[in-house]
Design an enzyme around this catalytic site. Sequence first.
Site, short mmCIF file in Angstrom:
data_model
loop_
_atom_site.label_atom_id
_atom_site.label_comp_id
_atom_site.label_asym_id
_atom_site.label_seq_id
_atom_site.Cartn_x
_atom_site.Cartn_y
_atom_site.Cartn_z
N GLU A 36 0.82 -1.23 0.00
CA GLU A 36 0.00 0.00 0.00
C GLU A 36 0.85 1.27 0.00
OE1 GLU A 36 -3.15 1.10 -0.28
OE2 GLU A 36 -3.79 -0.94 -0.76
N HIS A 38 3.68 1.77 -1.57
CA HIS A 38 4.03 2.04 -2.97
C HIS A 38 2.81 2.54 -3.74
CE1 HIS A 38 7.13 -1.20 -2.06
NE2 HIS A 38 7.88 -0.18 -2.44
N VAL A 177 2.62 5.34 5.02
CA VAL A 177 1.34 4.61 5.10
C VAL A 177 1.52 3.54 6.17
CG1 VAL A 177 -0.34 3.22 3.85
CG2 VAL A 177 0.90 5.04 2.66
N MET A 185 4.22 0.57 6.68
CA MET A 185 4.29 -0.43 5.60
C MET A 185 5.72 -0.53 5.10
SD MET A 185 1.10 -1.33 4.38
CE MET A 185 -0.55 -0.85 4.84
#
Length: 284
Positions: A36, A38, A177, A185
Amino acid sequence: MTVVLSTISAARQWMRTERSAGKTIGLVPTMGALHEGHLSLFRQARQRCDCVIASIFVNPLQFGPTEDYDHYPRNLDHDMTLAEQEKLNAIFHPEAREMYPQPPQITVSPGRFGELLCGVSRPGHFQGVATVVAKLFNILQPNVAFFGQKDAQQAIIVQRMAQDLNFPVAIEICPIVREPDGLAMSSRNQYLNAADRVRATVLYQALRRAERLIRSGVRDAIQVEREMQEVIATTPGVELDYARVVDRQSLQDVSEVTGEVLLAVAARFGRTRLIDNMIVVPEG
Ligand code: PAF
């Protein structure tokens, strides 16, 4: 339809075609194992540029001899599904021998930025990063390149490299994120076993603790660092690498929190080393 380009000449040809059609190019450099974090960079790039290319290249130059280059997760099918879903125009996915037909003699030195924070336990890492990003900029000539704030030191180094070496590219840094429990992440999260996955949230807890201290008026950076260190180091099974309060731009230590600071942490969970950070602006 996302085009896969595996040679430098094909990537250059693609870039020239888009440029001559008057399109702006957004580049998202990655090492694959897309998540997520990326995807948020891809979405930002799509908003800002006419066409978006992501590079997927596990760069041997940025791994130390005892690091995870051989084991780094590689799954092009999974990455391509996400690239198609996100409507990327192209993926640049070269082999190592295409990028480094011979061991490079000329590389980009990140100077003192490469020796701080992660540079202490990963000597040569940021030189490898700066070198491959410079090569990607030269090959793909993007108008804008997108990086995640999660790798704060990398982001600062790339920004400085673009300024100091006059690369005609705007660098955009996109927010971290996080998983619902706060874990940032990262492609390396997939190495974590169930117990380490739970422990890994300690990084975010340490950052939040430090943020609360600063917001409550604490200005002594050593005190803030000690609190972060305690949160991390007292968690069984976690090996602290660093927990620091540094100037947001220079990454140098601060003794007093008077302006915007970067709280930066790194720790090992089993064999997996994770990093996280937070920018805090003291009130008043
Ligand atoms: O952040 C990464 O994934 C890598 O360091 C980068 C920027 C793609 C260079 O290999």
